[in-house]
Design an enzyme around this catalytic site. Structure first.
Site, PDB file in Angstrom:
ATOM      1  N   GLY A  46      36.959  40.916  36.367  1.00  0.00           N
ATOM      2  CA  GLY A  46      37.447  39.559  36.550  1.00  0.00           C
ATOM      3  C   GLY A  46      36.529  38.581  35.842  1.00  0.00           C
ATOM      4  O   GLY A  46      35.358  38.897  35.586  1.00  0.00           O
ATOM      5  N   GLN A  51      32.488  30.650  34.119  1.00  0.00           N
ATOM      6  CA  GLN A  51      31.547  31.645  33.596  1.00  0.00           C
ATOM      7  C   GLN A  51      31.412  31.582  32.075  1.00  0.00           C
ATOM      8  O   GLN A  51      30.461  32.138  31.524  1.00  0.00           O
ATOM      9  CB  GLN A  51      31.974  33.060  33.998  1.00  0.00           C
ATOM     10  CG  GLN A  51      31.830  33.319  35.480  1.00  0.00           C
ATOM     11  CD  GLN A  51      32.187  34.755  35.797  1.00  0.00           C
ATOM     12  OE1 GLN A  51      33.349  35.052  36.031  1.00  0.00           O
ATOM     13  NE2 GLN A  51      31.214  35.647  35.762  1.00  0.00           N
ATOM     14  N   CYS A  88      28.320  40.901  39.214  1.00  0.00           N
ATOM     15  CA  CYS A  88      28.947  39.770  38.515  1.00  0.00           C
ATOM     16  C   CYS A  88      28.386  39.699  37.100  1.00  0.00           C
ATOM     17  O   CYS A  88      27.178  39.853  36.919  1.00  0.00           O
ATOM     18  CB  CYS A  88      28.638  38.483  39.274  1.00  0.00           C
ATOM     19  SG  CYS A  88      29.304  37.000  38.517  1.00  0.00           S
ATOM     20  N   LEU A  89      29.259  39.434  36.145  1.00  0.00           N
ATOM     21  CA  LEU A  89      28.792  39.339  34.753  1.00  0.00           C
ATOM     22  C   LEU A  89      27.791  38.196  34.577  1.00  0.00           C
ATOM     23  O   LEU A  89      26.983  38.220  33.658  1.00  0.00           O
ATOM     24  CB  LEU A  89      29.983  39.137  33.807  1.00  0.00           C
ATOM     25  CG  LEU A  89      30.966  40.317  33.678  1.00  0.00           C
ATOM     26  CD1 LEU A  89      32.137  39.929  32.785  1.00  0.00           C
ATOM     27  CD2 LEU A  89      30.267  41.560  33.146  1.00  0.00           C
ATOM     28  N   HIS A 130      36.239  36.899  44.846  1.00  0.00           N
ATOM     29  CA  HIS A 130      35.030  36.713  44.041  1.00  0.00           C
ATOM     30  C   HIS A 130      35.270  35.662  42.944  1.00  0.00           C
ATOM     31  O   HIS A 130      34.466  34.741  42.766  1.00  0.00           O
ATOM     32  CB  HIS A 130      34.615  38.060  43.430  1.00  0.00           C
ATOM     33  CG  HIS A 130      33.429  37.995  42.531  1.00  0.00           C
ATOM     34  ND1 HIS A 130      32.229  38.605  42.845  1.00  0.00           N
ATOM     35  CD2 HIS A 130      33.238  37.395  41.323  1.00  0.00           C
ATOM     36  CE1 HIS A 130      31.366  38.370  41.858  1.00  0.00           C
ATOM     37  NE2 HIS A 130      31.958  37.646  40.931  1.00  0.00           N
ATOM     38  N   GLU A 131      36.392  35.796  42.252  1.00  0.00           N
ATOM     39  CA  GLU A 131      36.663  34.868  41.137  1.00  0.00           C
ATOM     40  C   GLU A 131      36.973  33.461  41.645  1.00  0.00           C
ATOM     41  O   GLU A 131      36.550  32.483  41.046  1.00  0.00           O
ATOM     42  CB  GLU A 131      37.803  35.385  40.254  1.00  0.00           C
ATOM     43  CG  GLU A 131      37.551  36.739  39.589  1.00  0.00           C
ATOM     44  CD  GLU A 131      36.202  36.865  38.905  1.00  0.00           C
ATOM     45  OE1 GLU A 131      35.678  35.866  38.377  1.00  0.00           O
ATOM     46  OE2 GLU A 131      35.648  37.981  38.911  1.00  0.00           O
ATOM     47  N   HIS A 134      33.943  31.461  42.249  1.00  0.00           N
ATOM     48  CA  HIS A 134      33.367  30.849  41.040  1.00  0.00           C
ATOM     49  C   HIS A 134      33.926  29.441  40.806  1.00  0.00           C
ATOM     50  O   HIS A 134      33.221  28.570  40.286  1.00  0.00           O
ATOM     51  CB  HIS A 134      33.670  31.696  39.801  1.00  0.00           C
ATOM     52  CG  HIS A 134      32.736  32.845  39.577  1.00  0.00           C
ATOM     53  ND1 HIS A 134      31.389  32.679  39.360  1.00  0.00           N
ATOM     54  CD2 HIS A 134      32.960  34.182  39.500  1.00  0.00           C
ATOM     55  CE1 HIS A 134      30.824  33.870  39.173  1.00  0.00           C
ATOM     56  NE2 HIS A 134      31.753  34.802  39.249  1.00  0.00           N
TER      57      HIS A 134
HETATM   58 CO    CO Z   1      31.443  36.802  39.108  1.00  0.00          CO
END
Ligand code: CO
Length: 153
Positions: A46, A51, A88-89, A130-131, A134
């Site tokens: 995701g 991000q 997480c990226l 999670h997304e 953000h």
């Molecule tokens: Co993330």
């Protein structure tokens, strides 16, 4: 399409609240394409627009069933509780346990401006939560217990 640079923890844009998309135009579609490409490039499941430094309420998710694009997403129902090990990226090499709803129903717009909804469970529900965090400037490390650092070999 283009790979965008992923912002990492410490970058203040990750802590800001993203804004509603008011008009879905070619630029938004381009952004969606870039987000998918960037997510796949870095093996994410995701990615949220903040991000890559864009404060808009847009996320892309692929938990193995194909790409899902959500514009202005909202969780309208949730139930259950389940603990996942998350990463997480934007927080490379760090993992931790986060309690999430087991099931969620999310409503959003697709790139055609049509209202769509998904009933998600387990890892799909987790990815949505999670997304969407953000978009509020929340990172999983804010919620996680027993964070651990695992260096890549
Ligand atoms: Co993330």
């Amino acid at each position: 399409m283009a790979i965008r640079k992923i912002r990492e923890n410490g970058d203040e844009i990750l802590r800001k609240k993203a804004k509603l998309v008011e008009k879905i135009d070619e630029k938004i579609c381009q952004l969606l394409d870039d987000m998918s490409e960037t997510m796949y490039k870095y093996d994410g499941v995701g990615l949220a627009a903040p991000q890559i430094g864009i404060l808009k309420r847009i996320v892309v998710i692929d938990v193995g069933d194909g790409i899902i694009e959500l514009i202005n997403p909202e969780i309208i129902e949730q139930s259950g509780k389940i603990t996942y090990k998350e990463g997480c990226l934007s927080v490379p090499n760090v993992y931790g346990n986060v309690i999430r709803p087991e099931k969620v129903k999310v409503r959003a717009l697709n790139r055609l401006g049509e209202e769509v909804s998904y009933e998600a469970k387990e890892n799909f529900a987790q990815a949505i939560c999670h997304e969407l965090d953000h978009l509020e400037g929340v990172l999983f490390i804010d919620k996680a217990t027993n964070l651990e650092r695992i260096e890549e070999e």
